[in-house]
Motif scaffolding. Structure first.
Motif, mmCIF file in Angstrom:
data_model
loop_
_atom_site.group_PDB
_atom_site.id
_atom_site.type_symbol
_atom_site.label_atom_id
_atom_site.label_comp_id
_atom_site.label_asym_id
_atom_site.label_seq_id
_atom_site.Cartn_x
_atom_site.Cartn_y
_atom_site.Cartn_z
ATOM 1 N N ARG B 320 0.863 -1.182 0.000
ATOM 2 C CA ARG B 320 0.000 0.000 0.000
ATOM 3 C C ARG B 320 0.902 1.235 0.000
ATOM 4 O O ARG B 320 1.733 1.415 0.897
ATOM 5 N N ASP B 322 0.314 4.701 0.138
ATOM 6 C CA ASP B 322 0.205 5.856 1.036
ATOM 7 C C ASP B 322 0.693 5.508 2.444
ATOM 8 O O ASP B 322 1.187 6.376 3.167
ATOM 9 N N ASN B 334 -5.977 -4.371 2.507
ATOM 10 C CA ASN B 334 -5.644 -2.950 2.427
ATOM 11 C C ASN B 334 -4.623 -2.608 1.347
ATOM 12 O O ASN B 334 -4.233 -1.461 1.209
ATOM 13 N N ASP B 336 -2.674 -1.984 -2.329
ATOM 14 C CA ASP B 336 -2.995 -1.398 -3.640
ATOM 15 C C ASP B 336 -2.617 -2.354 -4.768
ATOM 16 O O ASP B 336 -3.386 -2.567 -5.691
ATOM 17 N N THR B 356 -10.773 -0.144 -10.034
ATOM 18 C CA THR B 356 -10.720 1.155 -9.356
ATOM 19 C C THR B 356 -9.352 1.813 -9.489
ATOM 20 O O THR B 356 -9.204 2.997 -9.210
ATOM 21 N N HIS B 357 -8.342 1.065 -9.866
ATOM 22 C CA HIS B 357 -7.043 1.646 -10.207
ATOM 23 C C HIS B 357 -6.924 1.680 -11.736
ATOM 24 O O HIS B 357 -7.419 0.786 -12.411
ATOM 25 N N ARG B 398 -6.826 4.558 -6.670
ATOM 26 C CA ARG B 398 -8.226 4.933 -6.457
ATOM 27 C C ARG B 398 -8.368 6.149 -5.555
ATOM 28 O O ARG B 398 -9.408 6.797 -5.534
ATOM 29 N N ASN B 399 -7.306 6.492 -4.782
ATOM 30 C CA ASN B 399 -7.375 7.716 -3.974
ATOM 31 C C ASN B 399 -6.993 8.957 -4.791
ATOM 32 O O ASN B 399 -6.874 10.057 -4.257
ATOM 33 N N ASN B 401 -4.161 9.579 -6.296
ATOM 34 C CA ASN B 401 -2.725 9.834 -6.377
ATOM 35 C C ASN B 401 -2.063 8.932 -7.420
ATOM 36 O O ASN B 401 -2.596 7.896 -7.793
ATOM 37 N N GLY B 427 -1.368 14.319 -5.204
ATOM 38 C CA GLY B 427 -2.389 14.239 -6.244
ATOM 39 C C GLY B 427 -1.950 14.780 -7.600
ATOM 40 O O GLY B 427 -2.676 14.666 -8.583
#
Lengths: 518, 431
Positions: B320, B322, B334, B336, B356-357, B398-399, B401, B427
């Protein structure tokens, strides 16, 4: 900028004073004035044309003369107005150079372009250079340069921080032995005065030795070897790099043979030089003139990168080619043609591609009709991740033209058609067509020349993307006798573009102006 | 380095010890006992590499002088005289001659007058060279070279926009610094890649060196529609060219980044970089045809705004970005990205939360090749297969970034793969 303008005024004053006290002075100049009107319908984001009225002025002055034992010349240029690109509404300096010579000595100030070696100095600087020339001495030439390596005068005065301010200082000594061998030794020190874009400041030292030998009849040997050291100023970390170039050229009338080897390491760094980093290449070319009308050629180029093996893959390129060209084919005076076959091969890790290119061209004149054309057939194959792609591409163009004289008027009509076609499993039928007609009409007796072009361009590519354009351009130029080299002109263009991506637009561009030479 | 030193030594040995050698072995038996020139230059421009009509510009001439230099030879005979005619053989003037046949001749030309030049070298028995082969028509123009440069640049731009490959390459020097054959491929690739090209320029400055080389700096505006998706990119910048004269014509000798011709293989044809405030949004094509607009790539390797990190993942391990931590994927959801080793020795990277990515393949390279991630071209995928080392991907998480991910290597023995990555937490697409 006000400071810069003040300096320019001073330069003008000094120039005027010098001019009044010297003999043999000749001043030349040019004033270009351009008025432009651009209009646009459709989304503005679809074009780089700005809908606006523009005015652009440029003034050029150059002169030369002698003052006692001194010969000199100068160039000066100013640009003003909005050109739709940069410095809209401002006046900027476009050129400034003063060159003074006295016997074996010369001094150049302003925009200085001294070529030492492609590996050390091959770019202009804003600064000063001094040179000494004596062809009867063993030290034939000596040059010193000092200045800033900025591409434009505006950058020099800019307070922005996204470009580097870089000082360049260098020296070159040239010697000649027995009239046949020359050697140029050059040293260039380059120092970054500012940082930009998170790139640290560097200091560079470059030493280059260029040599040339013509002692064997018909054979010219040339070479250049250079060493560079780059120091990161913050951390005092350093890298060194090397660059070499050797070539042998043999010419005999229509025949020519050439061999060349180049190697520039990853770490070679000379910002004021002109070279391709991280490349090793070998090139061979042979042209054999069977007669003045028939010649054969062959060539091979190989190059690759990753000289220090730091990249995960190395890219190798092979480019062999053969060709034949002929004139006065079948006894026809204006007939000329040729054919060539090339392979363009590239291997990069698991990605392989090779294009086989067969080209033919022919031009001739039949009665009053000139025609010419060329046709390329390309078989392109690429293999990537075990997927094999093959394409057949055909591209060519054909032009037909003629020339007529009616009293004092010349007319040259021409027609051009170009086609490009790509055939593959997934994109069958892709390609482009372009057809245009052109008429050049001139009245030489009164100094008027015009040309009118109108055409249609249609392109089709994968996923249904399509682009078509109708275009037309008119150019009218009048060079009146009483103004000798000066001219007045009118240019008009209209483009109507439709795209499958909802960006249809049309643009009309008109510009008119004059160019006064004195 | 060692190989090139050996080559250099060999060539120097040939130079120094083989003055009687025959350079024409490749002409299949032809012999050369006639009076001829080993070299012949006019203002440092070789006669045989220039056309019959040569135009010099007044400000190109040092001291307003034209100089003809050369060396005449006649087998074992000695050269007795070298004469030059400037007026179509009406009159002859002697050149300064050395014992070994080297000679030079200088004259101060009058502007706008045409000089019809012939050179006659005579050996002591009276035999001469083929005089007609030395013919050159030389003129000195008092006008500056700007108009010739503008005319040349107009032709280059127009042929490029018309996609007229043959006409464009006719304007390129055989000695083009990035190699003529490489430029030819780059231009062809541009024509395939771009649906339409619109290019406008304005001359910024022109300078000349003592050998006739012409340096040109231009501002350009470009609009290019990409063939595979019809999307239009616009960029602008300041770039530089060196043109070389061949007689009365100019030819393209070198280009710097940002290149406006051959942008598909810019790094293989550009012989330098123009560092300018104006070059922060230029069009770039990566090795796989991906398009982006960003700062010009320099010779200096920028570390960029984001620091690169190493990542080693075993099979069924996730990461992940972040949080900067690894997860075992069957214990936690959790992550990515996650690595999966498959039975046929293939590795796949899976993306969590199907679709979603979004991912974009940037081709082979390194993280440092990409200071700005492309804005367009991403696709939602479930996984990517890792078959080629050195590939770089950009992932839009998906966030919102972005992550640049470089596949470095894999190891079958422990079913692991090595990556480098840059994670941009703000971002933006700036790396």
């Amino acid at each position: 900028m006000p400071v810069a303008r003040h300096k320019l005024k001073s330069f003008f004053l000094i120039s005027s004073i010098v001019v009044s006290s010297v003999s043999g002075f000749e001043l030349r100049g040019g004033l270009d004035q351009d008025f432009g009107f651009n209009s646009l319908s459709g989304p503005a984001s679809s074009t780089s044309v700005q809908p606006s009225s523009l005015s652009n002025t440029s003034l050029r002055l150059s002169g030369d003369g002698t003052a006692g034992a001194y010969n000199y010349y100068f160039d000066f240029g100013l640009r003003g107005g909005g050109d739709g690109m940069r410095y809209r509404g401002t006046t900027s300096l476009s050129n400034l150079r003063l060159h003074i010579e006295k016997e074996k000595h010369y001094l150049t100030a302003g925009n200085v372009f001294e070529h030492f070696s492609q590996f050390s100095l091959d770019a202009p600087v804003k600064g000063i250079s001094y040179g000494y020339k004596n062809i009867s001495s063993i030290v034939e030439n000596m040059t010193l340069v000092f200045g800033l390596d900025n591409p434009s005068w505006n950058d020099l005065f800019s307070s922005k921080s996204s470009s580097v301010k870089r000082m360049v200082a260098g020296a070159e000594v040239s010697t000649k032995w027995r009239g046949q061998t020359t050697a140029n030794l050059s040293y260039v020190f380059t120092n970054d005065l500012t940082s930009y874009n998170d790139v640290p400041e560097f200091a560079y030292n470059t030493v280059a030795l260029d040599w040339e030998n013509q002692s064997i009849a018909g054979l010219e040997l040339r070479g250049s070897s250079a060493f560079s050291g780059r120091l990161t100023k913050d951390t005092a970390d350093g890298t060194v790099g090397f660059a070499h170039h050797v070539s042998a050229i043999s010419v005999d009338g229509l025949n020519r043979a050439e061999l060349e080897y180049r190697r520039v390491s990853n770490d070679f760094a000379a910002p004021a030089g002109s070279y391709l980093q991280d490349r090793q290449s070998v090139k061979a070319k042979l042209r054999y003139g069977y007669s003045s009308d028939l010649s054969f050629s062959a060539g091979y180029l190989f190059y690759h990168n990753n000289l220090n093996r730091q990249l995960t893959v190395t890219t190798f390129n092979h480019k062999p080619e053969i060709g034949v060209s002929a004139r006065r084919l079948m006894g026809r005076r204006f007939a000329a043609g040729g054919s060539s076959y090339r392979i363009d091969s590239r291997l990069s890790g698991e990605v392989k591609s090779s294009d086989h290119i067969l080209g033919v061209n022919y031009s001739d004149r039949v009665s009053i009709i000139d025609f010419g054309g060329n046709l390329d057939y390309i078989f392109a194959r690429s293999k990537r991740d075990s997927v094999d792609n093959m394409q057949n591409r055909i591209g060519g163009n054909l032009s037909v033209s003629s020339r007529f004289v009616f009293g004092g008027m010349n007319l040259r009509p021409s027609l051009r058609y170009a086609k490009h076609y790509i055939s593959a499993d997934s994109t069958s039928g892709d390609g482009s067509d372009d057809i245009s007609v052109r008429a050049d009409i001139g009245w030489p007796g009164i100094g008027i020349s015009t040309n009118l072009v109108a055409g249609y361009n249609d392109q089709r590519r994968g996923k249904g993307s399509q682009f078509s354009k109708f275009y037309s351009n008119l150019m009218l130029n009048w060079r009146p006798d009483f103004l000798r080299q000066s001219s007045f002109y009118l240019r008009a263009g209209f483009n109507d573009i439709s795209q499958s991506s909802d960006g249809d637009f049309s643009e009309t561009l008109i510009s008119t102006g004059f160019n006064l030479e004195f | 380095m060692k190989n090139s030193s050996i080559l250099l030594s060999l060539l120097l040995s040939v130079t120094l010890f083989s003055s009687k050698a025959d350079a024409f072995w490749w002409l299949f038996g032809k012999t050369k006992d006639d009076v001829r020139f080993t070299y012949l230059n006019i203002n440092n421009m070789p006669f045989d590499q220039s056309s019959n009509e040569i135009t010099f510009y007044q400000d190109q001439l040092q001291n307003g002088i034209i100089e003809i230099r050369g060396r005449a030879v006649a087998g074992r005979a000695r050269i007795g005289s070298v004469q030059i005619s400037l007026d179509d053989k009406e009159s002859w003037q002697p050149a300064t001659l050395n014992d070994d046949g080297a000679f030079n001749f200088k004259f101060r030309p009058v502007t706008d007058k045409t000089y019809k030049i012939y050179i006659e070298a005579m050996e002591t028995a009276g035999k001469t060279n083929e005089i007609s082969e030395t013919y050159k028509e030389v003129k000195v123009s008092k006008h500056d070279i700007s108009s010739s440069v503008i005319e040349f640049m107009n032709k280059l731009c127009n042929f490029y926009m018309q996609k007229n490959q043959h006409a464009f390459m006719e304007l390129v020097s055989k000695d083009f610094l990035g190699d003529e054959a490489v430029l030819d491929r780059a231009i062809r690739s541009d024509f395939d890649l771009f649906l339409n090209i619109d290019l406008r320029y304005r001359i910024n400055s022109i300078a000349m060196d003592g050998n006739g080389g012409v340096f040109v700096a231009i501002y350009y505006n470009r609009r290019a529609a990409i063939a595979f998706d019809g999307r239009t990119y616009i960029d602008q910048g300041l770039t530089e060219f060196v043109l070389t004269p061949t007689g009365s014509k100019l030819e393209l000798y070198s280009m710097k980044q940002p290149v406006i011709f051959g942008v598909s293989y810019a790094s293989e044809i550009a012989s330098g970089v123009v560092q300018s405030d104006d070059n922060n949004s230029v069009l770039k094509i990566n090795t796989q045809g991906g398009v982006s607009v960003g700062p010009v790539s320099g010779m200096e390797i920028s570390q960029g705004k984001v620091k690169a990190q190493n990542l080693r993942l075993g099979s069924h391990m996730g990461y992940r970005f972040d949080e900067g931590r690894a997860y075992e994927i069957w214990r936690d959801d959790n992550w990515d990205i996650a690595l999966q080793f498959e039975v046929d020795d293939k590795f796949k990277i899976f993306f969590n939360g199907m679709g979603t990515h979004e991912v974009l393949d940037l081709g082979i390279g390194t993280l440092e090749d990409h200071l700005v991630a492309p804005e367009f071209g991403y696709a939602a995928v479930e996984f990517i297969e890792l078959t080629t080392r050195g590939k770089v991907f950009v992932i839009k998480l998906r966030n919102g970034n972005y992550v640049l991910l470089e596949f470095v290597d894999y190891d079958n023995s422990d079913q692991s793969a090595q990556f480098r990555f840059k994670y941009q937490p703000d971002g933006s697409r700036d790396f």
